[in-house]
Design an enzyme around this catalytic site. Sequence first.
Site, PDB file in Angstrom:
ATOM      1  N   HIS A 196       0.789  -1.220   0.000  1.00 15.58           N
ATOM      2  CA  HIS A 196       0.000   0.000   0.000  1.00 15.58           C
ATOM      3  C   HIS A 196       0.815   1.260   0.000  1.00 15.58           C
ATOM      4  O   HIS A 196       0.415   2.279  -0.542  1.00 15.58           O
ATOM      5  CB  HIS A 196      -1.076  -0.051   1.072  1.00 15.58           C
ATOM      6  CG  HIS A 196      -2.253  -0.661   0.413  1.00 15.58           C
ATOM      7  ND1 HIS A 196      -2.231  -1.981   0.037  1.00 15.58           N
ATOM      8  CD2 HIS A 196      -3.365  -0.124  -0.123  1.00 15.58           C
ATOM      9  CE1 HIS A 196      -3.331  -2.227  -0.657  1.00 15.58           C
ATOM     10  NE2 HIS A 196      -4.035  -1.129  -0.759  1.00 15.58           N
ATOM     11  N   GLU A 438     -10.680 -10.610  -7.483  1.00  8.17           N
ATOM     12  CA  GLU A 438      -9.289 -10.608  -7.025  1.00  8.17           C
ATOM     13  C   GLU A 438      -8.927 -11.893  -6.284  1.00  8.17           C
ATOM     14  O   GLU A 438      -7.811 -12.054  -5.809  1.00  8.17           O
ATOM     15  CB  GLU A 438      -8.992  -9.370  -6.180  1.00  8.17           C
ATOM     16  CG  GLU A 438      -9.938  -9.138  -5.036  1.00  8.17           C
ATOM     17  CD  GLU A 438      -9.623  -7.864  -4.244  1.00  8.17           C
ATOM     18  OE1 GLU A 438      -8.538  -7.296  -4.399  1.00  8.17           O
ATOM     19  OE2 GLU A 438     -10.483  -7.461  -3.442  1.00  8.17           O
ATOM     20  N   ASP A 462      -4.172  -8.464  -5.875  1.00 10.53           N
ATOM     21  CA  ASP A 462      -4.452  -9.633  -5.054  1.00 10.53           C
ATOM     22  C   ASP A 462      -4.599 -10.893  -5.890  1.00 10.53           C
ATOM     23  O   ASP A 462      -4.219 -11.972  -5.464  1.00 10.53           O
ATOM     24  CB  ASP A 462      -5.720  -9.399  -4.213  1.00 10.53           C
ATOM     25  CG  ASP A 462      -5.386  -8.616  -2.952  1.00 10.53           C
ATOM     26  OD1 ASP A 462      -4.444  -9.009  -2.259  1.00 10.53           O
ATOM     27  OD2 ASP A 462      -6.050  -7.603  -2.695  1.00 10.53           O
ATOM     28  N   CYS A 509      -8.565  -2.686 -12.198  1.00  6.26           N
ATOM     29  CA  CYS A 509      -8.055  -1.617 -11.325  1.00  6.26           C
ATOM     30  C   CYS A 509      -6.778  -2.005 -10.584  1.00  6.26           C
ATOM     31  O   CYS A 509      -6.294  -1.248  -9.758  1.00  6.26           O
ATOM     32  CB  CYS A 509      -9.132  -1.170 -10.340  1.00  6.26           C
ATOM     33  SG  CYS A 509      -9.637  -2.481  -9.217  1.00  6.26           S
TER      34      CYS A 509
HETATM   35  C1  PEP Z   1      -6.128  -5.285  -6.228  1.00  6.91           C
HETATM   36  O1  PEP Z   1      -6.039  -6.159  -5.378  1.00  6.91           O
HETATM   37  O2  PEP Z   1      -5.733  -5.425  -7.402  1.00  6.91           O
HETATM   38  C2  PEP Z   1      -6.681  -3.976  -5.889  1.00  6.91           C
HETATM   39  C3  PEP Z   1      -6.875  -3.068  -6.810  1.00  6.91           C
HETATM   40  O3  PEP Z   1      -6.952  -3.728  -4.596  1.00  6.91           O
HETATM   41  P1  PEP Z   1      -5.831  -3.398  -3.507  1.00  6.91           P
HETATM   42  O4  PEP Z   1      -4.530  -3.158  -4.224  1.00  6.91           O
HETATM   43  O5  PEP Z   1      -6.327  -2.213  -2.788  1.00  6.91           O
HETATM   44  O6  PEP Z   1      -5.814  -4.632  -2.677  1.00  6.91           O
HETATM   45 MG    MG Z   2      -7.096  -6.085  -3.492  1.00  6.29          MG
END
Ligand code: PEP
Ligand code: MG
Length: 585
Positions: A196, A438, A462, A509
């Site tokens: 993150h 995911e 994920d 995303c």
């Molecule tokens: C993902 O897992 O690809 C996603 C966009 O969510 P995050 O990165 O917030 O887990």
């Molecule tokens: Mg994710």
Amino acid sequence: MRIVKGIPVVDGIVIARSFVLQDESYLLPPQVAVEPSPEWVQGEWERFQRAVESAKAEVRQVADELAQQAPLGEAATDVTRIMGFQAGLYEDPTFAEAVREQIEAGIAPEHAVSKRVATYRKQFELDPFTRRLLPDLEEFERRLLRHLLGEQRISLRDLKEPVVLIARDLTPQQAAELPPEWVLGFATDLGGKTSHTAILAQSLHIPAVVGLGHITGVVTGGELVILDGRQGKVVIDPDEVTLRSYEQRRERYSVLQRALEELVALPAETLDGHQVRLFANIEYPEEIQQALRVGAEGIGLYRTEFLYDERNPDPSEEDHYAAYSRAIELLGDRPLVIRTLDLGADKFVPEGLDHEPNPFLGCRSIRYCLLEREDVFIRQLRAILRASVRGDVRIMLPMISSLEELQAAKAVIEEVKGELRRSGHAIREDIPVGIMIEVPAAALMADVLARYADFFSIGTNDLVQYVLAVDRVNPKVQDLYQPAHPAVFRLILSTIAAARRHKIPVSICGELSGDPHFTLPLLGLGMRDLSMAPSLIPKIKRFIRSITAVDAGKAVDTMLGLHDATETLEYLDARAREIDPAFFL
Ligand code: PEP
Ligand code: MG
């Protein structure tokens, strides 16, 4: 000159002095070489000795207190061992001598201590027995530095010159608070490509390299460093030739950035006329202005768990409502996809989830909302639904792994709608409820889930982690974290096909959407909505404007014949370089 290699997370080249952020969030003052007069040496030596004495006294006091609390058994043995180890180092004449020598060479004691501990650390890492003592060594260094620096500690807010920040790790909150005018880039020991903090750095557009192993043990602060966010390298004390070549690359990089600025008002359209929509991923509503400035058509992923932090670990319904209202206000009638809370594991860990043995497989995200804290989920849903009448708001559920889970979440949404209706609140009755794909199970069951979800958004960060069984934040296995693995490609392909069959929108995303290597195959698979960090939008737009959908389709055919991540990546890399060599300076 020394080069340390890590994981590139945010592109860009920075050349600046280093600043080391200690674990306790303070920085060593810059290392200024002084002409060591006898008075200076004496003064600094005495300062060092005073710090050693007070740190020693503190260790003794802590040891006494701990011994009183746990006079018998294992805990007491541990305390004695740890404290004995630290006390031993304070008494160690070779340690003091090494520091003295450095002071005599004009190095301030805090830097001398840091350097000496870095040497110990390297030695300790060689042997399994001494490796166990590394945390004690860290503790020793932290304590001694605290006593040495006293009031001289510099906080990030005191920075007065541009630096490359060097840290063991940064929390997303620390990354969010970095003063952008002074912190031009950062490099950390820990972290992974989709951690993150890395995602946030991308949003803030701060060049970054993570997973460097022990950069904090190599850099003491004040050295000239080059941060190469493209290749994931940090060059410490570069020689003349290296410095010149990086200065030229930095120049070429800014020429490219300026060229990208000119694309802002142009559509993301392939050479043969296929329109693509580019959305932004955000963590805070404040990022929306920047997202719109670079041409985002809306927000494809709002990571609402960033509302949670140490200062506000339990936001109220009004906190949620204020954040969503602000986002809507900034967006006007553009879409806002609000992802419900994805707490736990790599994101903010709320109370109660802090001791899970395997957090990525634990009670995180939608499971936490449904199984552990439905009240927290309801609080958020109330705020989203109340805000829904003010703009084009959509709900997106993270980490869905089964139909039951989707239905359970939808049932809660219906309940909340009913409650709000009864209490006279206006809500958008037909608010779309989509899911993230995911978890591999969701991708495999996409044809079933598509009958119950209003849209899909593929979360490759994920998805890659779960399908390849590779922790997304563990630097040791980052080479195994392979978005180009054909297994990932197959899951994306079947998810898109399922969405198409059931005529629901599908977007992507995960970080893959902002990586130009994947633009060609994603378009070839028919993907037309991509959501990414705002800073990547112009680059992806330029890529899209340089390819044809026909060519993208052919790339998919080629990829279906490739059998491993290495050959797939080689192919994608060759194609991307051909399409836009300027990105591969
Ligand atoms: C993902 O897992 O690809 C996603 C966009 O969510 P995050 O990165 O917030 O887990
Ligand atoms: Mg994710």
